[in-house]
Write a protein that holds these residues in place. Sequence first.
Motif, PDB file in Angstrom:
ATOM      1  N   SER A   1      23.237 -20.180  61.863  1.00 10.74           N
ATOM      2  CA  SER A   1      24.866 -20.533  62.270  1.00 10.74           C
ATOM      3  C   SER A   1      25.294 -21.447  61.360  1.00 10.74           C
ATOM      4  O   SER A   1      24.530 -22.330  60.826  1.00 10.74           O
ATOM      5  CB  SER A   1      24.964 -20.791  63.649  1.00 10.74           C
ATOM      6  N   CYS A   2      26.452 -21.444  60.934  1.00  8.59           N
ATOM      7  CA  CYS A   2      27.182 -22.375  60.026  1.00  8.59           C
ATOM      8  C   CYS A   2      28.520 -22.666  60.496  1.00  8.59           C
ATOM      9  O   CYS A   2      29.368 -21.949  60.687  1.00  8.59           O
ATOM     10  CB  CYS A   2      27.248 -21.849  58.410  1.00  8.59           C
ATOM     11  N   VAL A   3      28.700 -23.771  61.116  1.00  5.96           N
ATOM     12  CA  VAL A   3      29.997 -24.406  61.468  1.00  5.96           C
ATOM     13  C   VAL A   3      30.601 -25.179  60.453  1.00  5.96           C
ATOM     14  O   VAL A   3      30.156 -25.882  59.779  1.00  5.96           O
ATOM     15  CB  VAL A   3      29.634 -25.582  62.826  1.00  5.96           C
ATOM     16  N   VAL A   4      32.043 -24.623  60.253  1.00  2.00           N
ATOM     17  CA  VAL A   4      32.676 -25.031  59.174  1.00  2.00           C
ATOM     18  C   VAL A   4      33.673 -26.137  59.589  1.00  2.00           C
ATOM     19  O   VAL A   4      34.535 -25.566  60.420  1.00  2.00           O
ATOM     20  CB  VAL A   4      33.332 -23.708  58.322  1.00  2.00           C
ATOM     21  N   SER A   5      34.032 -27.035  58.979  1.00  2.51           N
ATOM     22  CA  SER A   5      35.287 -27.846  59.538  1.00  2.51           C
ATOM     23  C   SER A   5      36.439 -26.947  58.998  1.00  2.51           C
ATOM     24  O   SER A   5      36.701 -26.452  58.297  1.00  2.51           O
ATOM     25  CB  SER A   5      35.087 -29.206  58.428  1.00  2.51           C
ATOM     26  N   ASP A   6      37.447 -27.670  59.951  1.00  2.00           N
ATOM     27  CA  ASP A   6      38.813 -27.110  60.067  1.00  2.00           C
ATOM     28  C   ASP A   6      39.398 -26.814  58.898  1.00  2.00           C
ATOM     29  O   ASP A   6      40.081 -25.897  58.262  1.00  2.00           O
ATOM     30  CB  ASP A   6      39.520 -27.622  61.233  1.00  2.00           C
ATOM     31  N   TYR A   7      39.540 -28.016  58.127  1.00  2.00           N
ATOM     32  CA  TYR A   7      40.388 -27.951  56.633  1.00  2.00           C
ATOM     33  C   TYR A   7      39.782 -26.966  55.769  1.00  2.00           C
ATOM     34  O   TYR A   7      40.436 -26.482  54.877  1.00  2.00           O
ATOM     35  CB  TYR A   7      40.369 -29.525  56.477  1.00  2.00           C
ATOM     36  N   ILE A   8      38.555 -26.814  55.862  1.00  2.00           N
ATOM     37  CA  ILE A   8      37.788 -25.702  54.496  1.00  2.00           C
ATOM     38  C   ILE A   8      38.060 -24.193  55.501  1.00  2.00           C
ATOM     39  O   ILE A   8      38.386 -23.399  54.638  1.00  2.00           O
ATOM     40  CB  ILE A   8      36.347 -26.023  54.656  1.00  2.00           C
ATOM     41  N   TYR A   9      37.692 -24.256  56.821  1.00  2.00           N
ATOM     42  CA  TYR A   9      37.775 -22.849  57.199  1.00  2.00           C
ATOM     43  C   TYR A   9      39.199 -21.945  57.158  1.00  2.00           C
ATOM     44  O   TYR A   9      39.230 -20.935  56.911  1.00  2.00           O
ATOM     45  CB  TYR A   9      37.309 -22.868  58.784  1.00  2.00           C
ATOM     46  N   SER A  10      40.292 -22.889  57.441  1.00  2.70           N
ATOM     47  CA  SER A  10      41.451 -22.484  57.273  1.00  2.70           C
ATOM     48  C   SER A  10      41.801 -21.786  56.007  1.00  2.70           C
ATOM     49  O   SER A  10      42.730 -20.877  55.646  1.00  2.70           O
ATOM     50  CB  SER A  10      42.548 -23.518  57.407  1.00  2.70           C
ATOM     51  N   SER A  11      41.068 -22.261  54.622  1.00  3.60           N
ATOM     52  CA  SER A  11      41.340 -21.703  53.554  1.00  3.60           C
ATOM     53  C   SER A  11      40.037 -20.967  52.812  1.00  3.60           C
ATOM     54  O   SER A  11      40.053 -20.667  51.702  1.00  3.60           O
ATOM     55  CB  SER A  11      41.816 -22.703  52.483  1.00  3.60           C
ATOM     56  N   ALA A  12      39.053 -20.794  53.656  1.00  2.00           N
ATOM     57  CA  ALA A  12      37.865 -20.196  53.303  1.00  2.00           C
ATOM     58  C   ALA A  12      37.846 -18.585  53.524  1.00  2.00           C
ATOM     59  O   ALA A  12      37.335 -18.466  54.511  1.00  2.00           O
ATOM     60  CB  ALA A  12      36.662 -20.722  53.928  1.00  2.00           C
ATOM     61  N   TYR A  13      38.404 -17.997  52.452  1.00  2.00           N
ATOM     62  CA  TYR A  13      38.641 -16.462  52.554  1.00  2.00           C
ATOM     63  C   TYR A  13      37.273 -15.752  52.230  1.00  2.00           C
ATOM     64  O   TYR A  13      37.322 -14.571  52.163  1.00  2.00           O
ATOM     65  CB  TYR A  13      39.875 -16.058  51.770  1.00  2.00           C
ATOM     66  N   CYS A  14      36.322 -16.660  51.614  1.00  2.00           N
ATOM     67  CA  CYS A  14      35.323 -16.006  51.165  1.00  2.00           C
ATOM     68  C   CYS A  14      33.991 -16.937  51.734  1.00  2.00           C
ATOM     69  O   CYS A  14      34.244 -18.228  51.665  1.00  2.00           O
ATOM     70  CB  CYS A  14      34.932 -15.714  49.910  1.00  2.00           C
ATOM     71  N   MET A  15      33.173 -16.408  52.381  1.00  2.00           N
ATOM     72  CA  MET A  15      31.892 -17.089  53.001  1.00  2.00           C
ATOM     73  C   MET A  15      30.604 -16.326  52.608  1.00  2.00           C
ATOM     74  O   MET A  15      30.482 -15.150  52.397  1.00  2.00           O
ATOM     75  CB  MET A  15      32.134 -17.534  54.234  1.00  2.00           C
ATOM     76  N   GLY A  16      29.652 -17.138  52.561  1.00  2.00           N
ATOM     77  CA  GLY A  16      28.244 -16.542  52.257  1.00  2.00           C
ATOM     78  C   GLY A  16      27.024 -17.400  52.552  1.00  2.00           C
ATOM     79  O   GLY A  16      27.155 -18.448  53.009  1.00  2.00           O
ATOM     80  N   TRP A  17      25.826 -16.590  52.433  1.00  2.00           N
ATOM     81  CA  TRP A  17      24.662 -17.272  52.563  1.00  2.00           C
ATOM     82  C   TRP A  17      23.844 -16.940  51.448  1.00  2.00           C
ATOM     83  O   TRP A  17      23.929 -16.028  50.864  1.00  2.00           O
ATOM     84  CB  TRP A  17      23.809 -16.534  53.950  1.00  2.00           C
ATOM     85  N   PHE A  18      23.214 -18.086  50.883  1.00  2.00           N
ATOM     86  CA  PHE A  18      22.301 -18.212  50.008  1.00  2.00           C
ATOM     87  C   PHE A  18      20.927 -18.672  50.005  1.00  2.00           C
ATOM     88  O   PHE A  18      20.812 -19.349  50.991  1.00  2.00           O
ATOM     89  CB  PHE A  18      22.921 -18.958  48.812  1.00  2.00           C
ATOM     90  N   ARG A  19      19.887 -18.528  49.453  1.00  2.00           N
ATOM     91  CA  ARG A  19      18.599 -19.031  49.702  1.00  2.00           C
ATOM     92  C   ARG A  19      18.001 -19.457  48.305  1.00  2.00           C
ATOM     93  O   ARG A  19      18.285 -19.165  47.282  1.00  2.00           O
ATOM     94  CB  ARG A  19      17.697 -18.172  50.442  1.00  2.00           C
ATOM     95  N   GLN A  20      17.129 -20.565  48.619  1.00  2.00           N
ATOM     96  CA  GLN A  20      16.368 -21.130  47.416  1.00  2.00           C
ATOM     97  C   GLN A  20      14.943 -21.645  47.866  1.00  2.00           C
ATOM     98  O   GLN A  20      14.794 -21.960  48.703  1.00  2.00           O
ATOM     99  CB  GLN A  20      17.141 -22.267  46.952  1.00  2.00           C
ATOM    100  N   THR A  21      14.023 -21.145  46.771  1.00  2.00           N
ATOM    101  CA  THR A  21      12.700 -21.910  47.071  1.00  2.00           C
ATOM    102  C   THR A  21      12.269 -22.565  45.925  1.00  2.00           C
ATOM    103  O   THR A  21      12.913 -22.481  44.924  1.00  2.00           O
ATOM    104  CB  THR A  21      11.506 -20.543  47.071  1.00  2.00           C
ATOM    105  N   PRO A  22      11.372 -23.485  45.858  1.00  2.00           N
ATOM    106  CA  PRO A  22      11.135 -24.373  45.034  1.00  2.00           C
ATOM    107  C   PRO A  22      10.913 -23.888  43.649  1.00  2.00           C
ATOM    108  O   PRO A  22      10.058 -22.878  43.376  1.00  2.00           O
ATOM    109  CB  PRO A  22       9.875 -25.207  45.658  1.00  2.00           C
TER     110      PRO A  22
END
Length: 131
Positions: free
Chosen positions: A21-42
């Motif tokens: 889950s990813c909770v997004v703050s109001d001021y970002i969510y209102s303009s976040a027309y694109c969201m995503g998940w990314f991953r990284q290993t060392p």
Amino acid sequence: QVPLVESGGGSVEAGGSLRLSCVVSDYIYSSAYCMGWFRQTPGKEREGVATLDSDGTPAYANSVKGRFTISRDSAKNTLYLQMNSLKPEDTAMYYCAAASECMSAIQSLGLLTPPHLFHYWGQGTQVTVSS
């Protein structure tokens, strides 16, 4: 207020499931027309896992197609990543991110919007899958 906060990571055996889950703050969510998940290993570059356009069009990395599902709940300002049939190679730090827009032209073809277009990032949540 922290812009994006991930949760739901943990350690599971291969074949298991987790929901991030990813909770997004109001001021970002209102303009976040694109969201995503990314991953990284060392030692490796951050890679896209799934991105979601404002019209609900998802895109997935080939390695997770059919196993992972991205979704968002606007009533809760929350982005999700349901991960099923987990494999050891899914082990990574997972990050959620937000952008003002996806590359809709490629998103509609099922291709991921690249990470450099995302302006806001969470701190990450660790997923470890054992064999």
